[in-house]
Design a protein around this motif. Sequence first.
Motif, PDB file in Angstrom:
ATOM      1  N   SER A  83       0.851  -1.197   0.000  1.00 37.46           N
ATOM      2  CA  SER A  83       0.000   0.000   0.000  1.00 37.46           C
ATOM      3  C   SER A  83       0.881   1.239   0.000  1.00 37.46           C
ATOM      4  O   SER A  83       2.059   1.184   0.348  1.00 37.46           O
ATOM      5  CB  SER A  83      -0.924   0.011   1.229  1.00 37.46           C
ATOM      6  OG  SER A  83      -0.160   0.025   2.424  1.00 37.46           O
ATOM      7  N   VAL A  84       0.305   2.346  -0.391  1.00 35.09           N
ATOM      8  CA  VAL A  84       1.031   3.614  -0.479  1.00 35.09           C
ATOM      9  C   VAL A  84       0.372   4.605   0.479  1.00 35.09           C
ATOM     10  O   VAL A  84      -0.832   4.881   0.371  1.00 35.09           O
ATOM     11  CB  VAL A  84       1.008   4.165  -1.919  1.00 35.09           C
ATOM     12  CG1 VAL A  84       1.689   5.528  -1.981  1.00 35.09           C
ATOM     13  CG2 VAL A  84       1.669   3.182  -2.874  1.00 35.09           C
ATOM     14  N   GLN A  85       1.158   5.098   1.431  1.00 32.29           N
ATOM     15  CA  GLN A  85       0.612   6.060   2.397  1.00 32.29           C
ATOM     16  C   GLN A  85       0.430   7.445   1.772  1.00 32.29           C
ATOM     17  O   GLN A  85      -0.558   8.125   2.018  1.00 32.29           O
ATOM     18  CB  GLN A  85       1.557   6.158   3.606  1.00 32.29           C
ATOM     19  CG  GLN A  85       1.678   4.857   4.391  1.00 32.29           C
ATOM     20  CD  GLN A  85       0.350   4.362   4.927  1.00 32.29           C
ATOM     21  OE1 GLN A  85      -0.449   5.129   5.482  1.00 32.29           O
ATOM     22  NE2 GLN A  85       0.098   3.062   4.738  1.00 32.29           N
ATOM     23  N   GLN A  86       1.397   7.845   0.978  1.00 34.75           N
ATOM     24  CA  GLN A  86       1.344   9.155   0.341  1.00 34.75           C
ATOM     25  C   GLN A  86       1.869   9.033  -1.082  1.00 34.75           C
ATOM     26  O   GLN A  86       3.047   8.749  -1.309  1.00 34.75           O
ATOM     27  CB  GLN A  86       2.192  10.171   1.115  1.00 34.75           C
ATOM     28  CG  GLN A  86       2.226  11.569   0.511  1.00 34.75           C
ATOM     29  CD  GLN A  86       0.875  12.257   0.611  1.00 34.75           C
ATOM     30  OE1 GLN A  86       0.240  12.229   1.661  1.00 34.75           O
ATOM     31  NE2 GLN A  86       0.430  12.881  -0.475  1.00 34.75           N
ATOM     32  N   TRP A  87       0.987   9.213  -2.054  1.00 39.72           N
ATOM     33  CA  TRP A  87       1.388   9.126  -3.459  1.00 39.72           C
ATOM     34  C   TRP A  87       2.159  10.368  -3.872  1.00 39.72           C
ATOM     35  O   TRP A  87       1.786  11.498  -3.528  1.00 39.72           O
ATOM     36  CB  TRP A  87       0.165   8.985  -4.355  1.00 39.72           C
ATOM     37  CG  TRP A  87      -0.523   7.650  -4.282  1.00 39.72           C
ATOM     38  CD1 TRP A  87      -1.530   7.305  -3.423  1.00 39.72           C
ATOM     39  CD2 TRP A  87      -0.263   6.507  -5.097  1.00 39.72           C
ATOM     40  NE1 TRP A  87      -1.909   6.001  -3.647  1.00 39.72           N
ATOM     41  CE2 TRP A  87      -1.154   5.483  -4.673  1.00 39.72           C
ATOM     42  CE3 TRP A  87       0.629   6.235  -6.134  1.00 39.72           C
ATOM     43  CZ2 TRP A  87      -1.178   4.225  -5.257  1.00 39.72           C
ATOM     44  CZ3 TRP A  87       0.613   4.983  -6.714  1.00 39.72           C
ATOM     45  CH2 TRP A  87      -0.271   3.990  -6.281  1.00 39.72           C
ATOM     46  N   THR A  88       3.252  10.133  -4.586  1.00 39.11           N
ATOM     47  CA  THR A  88       3.955  11.222  -5.265  1.00 39.11           C
ATOM     48  C   THR A  88       4.079  10.821  -6.736  1.00 39.11           C
ATOM     49  O   THR A  88       3.637   9.731  -7.145  1.00 39.11           O
ATOM     50  CB  THR A  88       5.357  11.453  -4.675  1.00 39.11           C
ATOM     51  OG1 THR A  88       6.201  10.348  -5.009  1.00 39.11           O
ATOM     52  CG2 THR A  88       5.304  11.621  -3.165  1.00 39.11           C
ATOM     53  N   GLY A  89       4.711  11.676  -7.492  1.00 47.62           N
ATOM     54  CA  GLY A  89       4.901  11.346  -8.898  1.00 47.62           C
ATOM     55  C   GLY A  89       5.702  10.066  -9.082  1.00 47.62           C
ATOM     56  O   GLY A  89       5.506   9.315 -10.049  1.00 47.62           O
ATOM     57  N   ARG A  90       6.603   9.780  -8.122  1.00 44.88           N
ATOM     58  CA  ARG A  90       7.428   8.561  -8.218  1.00 44.88           C
ATOM     59  C   ARG A  90       6.560   7.310  -8.157  1.00 44.88           C
ATOM     60  O   ARG A  90       6.694   6.404  -8.983  1.00 44.88           O
ATOM     61  CB  ARG A  90       8.450   8.548  -7.090  1.00 44.88           C
ATOM     62  CG  ARG A  90       9.271   7.261  -7.007  1.00 44.88           C
ATOM     63  CD  ARG A  90      10.340   7.362  -5.934  1.00 44.88           C
ATOM     64  NE  ARG A  90      11.072   6.110  -5.782  1.00 44.88           N
ATOM     65  CZ  ARG A  90      10.798   5.185  -4.865  1.00 44.88           C
ATOM     66  NH1 ARG A  90       9.796   5.396  -4.004  1.00 44.88           N
ATOM     67  NH2 ARG A  90      11.515   4.064  -4.789  1.00 44.88           N
ATOM     68  N   GLU A  91       5.674   7.236  -7.151  1.00 41.84           N
ATOM     69  CA  GLU A  91       4.815   6.064  -7.016  1.00 41.84           C
ATOM     70  C   GLU A  91       3.834   5.949  -8.182  1.00 41.84           C
ATOM     71  O   GLU A  91       3.562   4.849  -8.677  1.00 41.84           O
ATOM     72  CB  GLU A  91       4.046   6.102  -5.687  1.00 41.84           C
ATOM     73  CG  GLU A  91       4.889   5.875  -4.450  1.00 41.84           C
ATOM     74  CD  GLU A  91       5.705   7.093  -4.046  1.00 41.84           C
ATOM     75  OE1 GLU A  91       6.758   6.921  -3.396  1.00 41.84           O
ATOM     76  OE2 GLU A  91       5.287   8.222  -4.406  1.00 41.84           O
TER      77      GLU A  91
END
Length: 347
Positions: free
Chosen positions: A3-11
Amino acid sequence: MVSVQQWTGREASALRAALRMSTRAFAEHLGVALRTVAKWESLGTENQPRPDTQAILDTALARADSAAQARFEATLFPERKSARPADYETWSEDIERAVVCISRQDFPFASTLLNRWMGSRAPQQLDDKGFYLYGRSLVLLGDLQRDQGAILGPLSARHSYLTAHGMFTELDIPRRVAQIELSLAVVQEMSGELESSARHYELLAGDQRLSPRDRAKARLWVGTALSKEGHNEYATNAMTAATRAFEDLGEPEDWSVAHQKLALAHRGAGDLKQALHCIDIARTTGTVDSPMQRVRLDTAYGHILLSDAATRNDGLFVLDQAVQVARQYGLSHQLRSIEGIRKGQQG
């Protein structure tokens, strides 16, 4: 699932790559503007999507298949292992089940058993045990593709074997490497490269990396390749030597198959009496639980019967039976072989 807690452009970019989509296709998949995806790609961790877009990305990741999720995790967390020891036990069991399925020509389930592991794991992220199991799975996938007649191209037995060859070479397991080289020679023969395959079989027949049984198989297959080229005398000698080796090794099924191959060599040499003698041995001693072997036996028997005008109709009937079984189990290479036999008789 990762899971991803905080999406950025990288994710977000990693998810696009894991889904194997272009920037345009990814934008359409998410329902966002193309320029938004382009910004993620260019700014990476410096860009954080809005909360509503974060939720969209969460949903896209959750709905991705297991293979895409594994690729996503491997990209973001390369230090993580893709499997645990308990997974390896189950993977090994599924490999054993796949072997049985392939022997029975249950290709769909065999493919499911193999791809549930290969599709969700990146081999470069595995330890040696996982890397070994991945290579074994690739070899079985190659066997499956070979039996279905997919021998050349990117989704073929040759491609699977070559990839596995590189993996076992890296692991430094000479016996596995040599076994794959034997399988690659079979692919050569199936694709019509008879002289090349015969040379490779000849080398492998004396290769100490292989077991005595595998070396005897290579000797037998020298004969099959040369018999197709019309070199029946040499082929018969090679097959006879292999037959004796199987007898000495106590391998009755291989011994029976060798008589089937010998029968075709005698047919090619015009000795129908000896051909019928050998095929009768093969038909009475071999097991025909495998649809593949049933088709091969019937094809050889029908071919021999077709060679005599007095038994031509019987030969056509036997080949028709072989065609029905080959179609039922998707044995396209055998279907092409039978069609070639029929055309040869018409010519």
